[in-house]
Design a protein around this motif. Structure first.
Motif, short mmCIF file in Angstrom:
data_model
loop_
_atom_site.label_atom_id
_atom_site.label_comp_id
_atom_site.label_asym_id
_atom_site.label_seq_id
_atom_site.Cartn_x
_atom_site.Cartn_y
_atom_site.Cartn_z
N TYR A 8 -11.75 -1.39 5.11
CA TYR A 8 -12.91 -1.17 4.27
C TYR A 8 -12.72 -1.61 2.81
CZ TYR A 8 -14.37 1.73 8.20
OH TYR A 8 -14.71 2.17 9.45
N PHE A 9 -11.48 -1.68 2.34
CA PHE A 9 -11.24 -2.02 0.93
C PHE A 9 -10.18 -3.11 0.77
CE2 PHE A 9 -12.27 2.52 1.36
CZ PHE A 9 -13.45 2.59 0.61
N PRO A 10 -10.28 -4.22 1.51
CA PRO A 10 -9.25 -5.26 1.41
C PRO A 10 -9.19 -5.91 0.03
CG PRO A 10 -11.13 -6.06 2.65
CD PRO A 10 -11.34 -4.59 2.47
N PHE A 11 -10.30 -5.83 -0.72
CA PHE A 11 -10.33 -6.42 -2.06
C PHE A 11 -9.32 -5.77 -2.98
CE2 PHE A 11 -13.59 -3.13 -1.76
CZ PHE A 11 -13.29 -2.31 -2.85
N PHE A 62 5.61 12.90 8.74
CA PHE A 62 4.27 13.25 8.24
C PHE A 62 3.81 12.31 7.13
CE2 PHE A 62 5.40 17.59 9.93
CZ PHE A 62 4.42 17.60 10.90
N THR A 63 4.72 11.94 6.24
CA THR A 63 4.37 11.04 5.15
C THR A 63 3.91 9.69 5.69
OG1 THR A 63 5.94 12.09 3.63
CG2 THR A 63 5.21 9.87 3.08
N MET A 64 4.67 9.14 6.62
CA MET A 64 4.33 7.81 7.13
C MET A 64 3.10 7.85 8.04
SD MET A 64 6.50 6.29 5.37
CE MET A 64 6.03 4.62 5.83
N LEU A 65 2.86 8.97 8.72
CA LEU A 65 1.62 9.07 9.50
C LEU A 65 0.39 9.03 8.59
CD1 LEU A 65 2.48 11.77 12.21
CD2 LEU A 65 1.96 9.36 12.59
N ILE A 66 0.46 9.75 7.47
CA ILE A 66 -0.64 9.73 6.51
C ILE A 66 -0.79 8.33 5.92
CG2 ILE A 66 -1.54 10.68 4.36
CD1 ILE A 66 0.09 13.23 4.97
N GLU A 67 0.35 7.69 5.64
CA GLU A 67 0.31 6.33 5.09
C GLU A 67 -0.34 5.36 6.07
OE1 GLU A 67 0.72 5.16 2.29
OE2 GLU A 67 1.95 6.54 1.14
N CYS A 68 -0.09 5.54 7.36
CA CYS A 68 -0.71 4.67 8.37
C CYS A 68 -2.23 4.76 8.30
CB CYS A 68 -0.23 5.05 9.77
SG CYS A 68 1.47 4.53 10.12
N VAL A 87 0.84 -1.21 0.00
CA VAL A 87 0.00 0.00 0.00
C VAL A 87 0.87 1.25 0.00
CG1 VAL A 87 -1.71 1.34 1.29
CG2 VAL A 87 -1.92 -1.15 1.14
N ILE A 88 1.90 1.26 0.85
CA ILE A 88 2.79 2.42 0.93
C ILE A 88 3.51 2.63 -0.39
CG2 ILE A 88 4.78 3.40 2.13
CD1 ILE A 88 3.91 1.72 4.59
N ILE A 144 -7.39 2.27 6.60
CA ILE A 144 -8.66 2.41 5.86
C ILE A 144 -8.79 1.30 4.82
CG2 ILE A 144 -9.91 3.84 4.20
CD1 ILE A 144 -8.83 6.29 5.71
N ILE A 145 -7.71 1.08 4.04
CA ILE A 145 -7.75 0.04 3.00
C ILE A 145 -7.92 -1.35 3.61
CG2 ILE A 145 -6.37 -1.14 1.24
CD1 ILE A 145 -5.31 1.56 0.37
#
Length: 349
Positions: free
Chosen positions: A338-341, A323-329, A283-284, A334-335
């Motif tokens: 709610y969106f594991p597919f 900040f980048t990795m906090l947003i990535e977390c 994801v990252i 969320i993925i």
């Protein structure tokens, strides 16, 4: 028996994905970029080979392996490519990219050449399938590694030849797209050498040794230093565009750097947040550039700099990563919920 082993794989991938994100910050030095690029992408291919050995995937039929890899690698590629497509539509409407770039990106997605960092997923898929095919046919390490290396070198030689044609016809969309389609397989087959190497090294040295080892830790640190030195000789390389410069040096640096991170990760205490990044590295990898997450991290770091005007440059870089990795977390959570597919997983009821 396998818990610690999987733990250090996650830790190694966590270090790897942090280097991927850090390497994409435009403000880092060329020396740092050269060191990171010397092994950070091969690291993921080597670990994938070790996971194949750990899970004994070579005992599965090629059909079952193909289906498993397709679900876990190509399905995410398709979903993230679709996301990129909608982002590009927005960028066209905002005049951030022109129609030519939009069409080229669309073709890159359809041909599996990959937009931005998504090139990695088809390369991983082809690399793993090719490696498993070679493993099923050759078995013996003394044949497996040399044969996969020779095949990779042949593919790189082909890359050099077609690059001449590409440079001449770079503005001819049909020809350039066809050449890039060939490059999809070239990248994957070069990657297969690192998958095979990871598979072989794990079976020879790591499978029966899961406990802490001072020798392994010291060896990892030595390999780290050697890779650091050799990377300055070869300079920046780029697996994406198959720019390897000194080819023997590239393969040596890639293996040494990858094994350094893996051996160090195996023999230090687990670091939970880095393991989290490793477990969710896909994801990252897919979101940090084209989804403007790294850009947002840079803007936030610049904002902090307006208040802390005397901060050193390394503080600025640290803030970008934080900040980048906090947003990535947040995106990862969320993925996953709610969106594991998107990742080829089933939705849990």
């Amino acid at each position: 028996m396998g818990t610690k082993r999987l733990t250090y794989f996650d830790l190694a991938k966590g270090f790897g994905i942090l280097l991927v994100v850090y390497g994409h910050i435009e403000y880092i030095s060329e020396e740092m970029r050269g060191w990171i690029s010397s092994f950070h992408m091969p690291l993921f291919f080597v670990i994938s080979g070790m996971l194949i050995a750990y899970k004994c995937e070579e005992s599965l039929s090629l059909k079952d392996v193909f289906n498993k890899k397709f679900r876990g690698i190509i399905i995410p590629y398709l979903w993230f490519s679709l996301l990129y497509f909608f982002i590009d539509i927005m960028n066209v409407s905002l005049h951030k990219i022109d129609m030519k770039a939009f069409i080229e990106n669309a073709i890159s997605s359809v041909t599996f050449y990959g937009v931005s960092v998504l090139w990695f997923l088809p390369a991983l898929f082809i690399g793993e399938i090719t490696a498993l095919f070679l493993i099923s046919k050759l078995r013996k390490v003394y044949l497996l590694i040399p044969v996969s290396l020779v095949i990779s070198l042949i593919c790189y030689f082909i890359q050099i030849k077609i690059s001449v044609i590409y440079d001449i016809n770079v503005d001819v969309l049909l020809i350039s797209s066809l050449i890039n389609f060939v490059r999809v397989f070239i990248r994957g087959i070069i990657a297969s050498f690192f998958v095979v190497s990871g598979y072989s090294i794990f079976n020879m040295f790591l499978r029966k040794n899961e406990s802490f080892s001072v020798i392994e830790l010291v060896l990892g640190l030595v390999l780290f230093v050697v890779n650091l030195f050799l990377s300055t000789i070869n300079g920046c390389v780029d697996f994406h565009y198959i720019i390897l410069k000194n080819v023997p040096m590239f393969f040596i640096c890639a293996i040494l750097g990858s094994m350094a991170i893996i051996l160090i990760s195996k023999n230090i205490k687990p670091i939970a947040f880095i393991q989290f990044f490793g477990k969710n590295s896909l994801v990252i990898m897919a979101t940090h550039i084209h989804c403007y997450i790294l850009y947002a991290g840079i803007r936030m770091a610049w904002w902090i700099d307006t208040f802390v005007t005397r901060a050193k440059s390394y503080i600025f870089m640290f803030n970008i990563m934080v900040f980048t990795m906090l947003i990535e977390c947040i995106i990862v959570l969320i993925i996953n919920k709610y969106f594991p597919f998107v990742l080829g997983k089933k939705i849990k009821k």
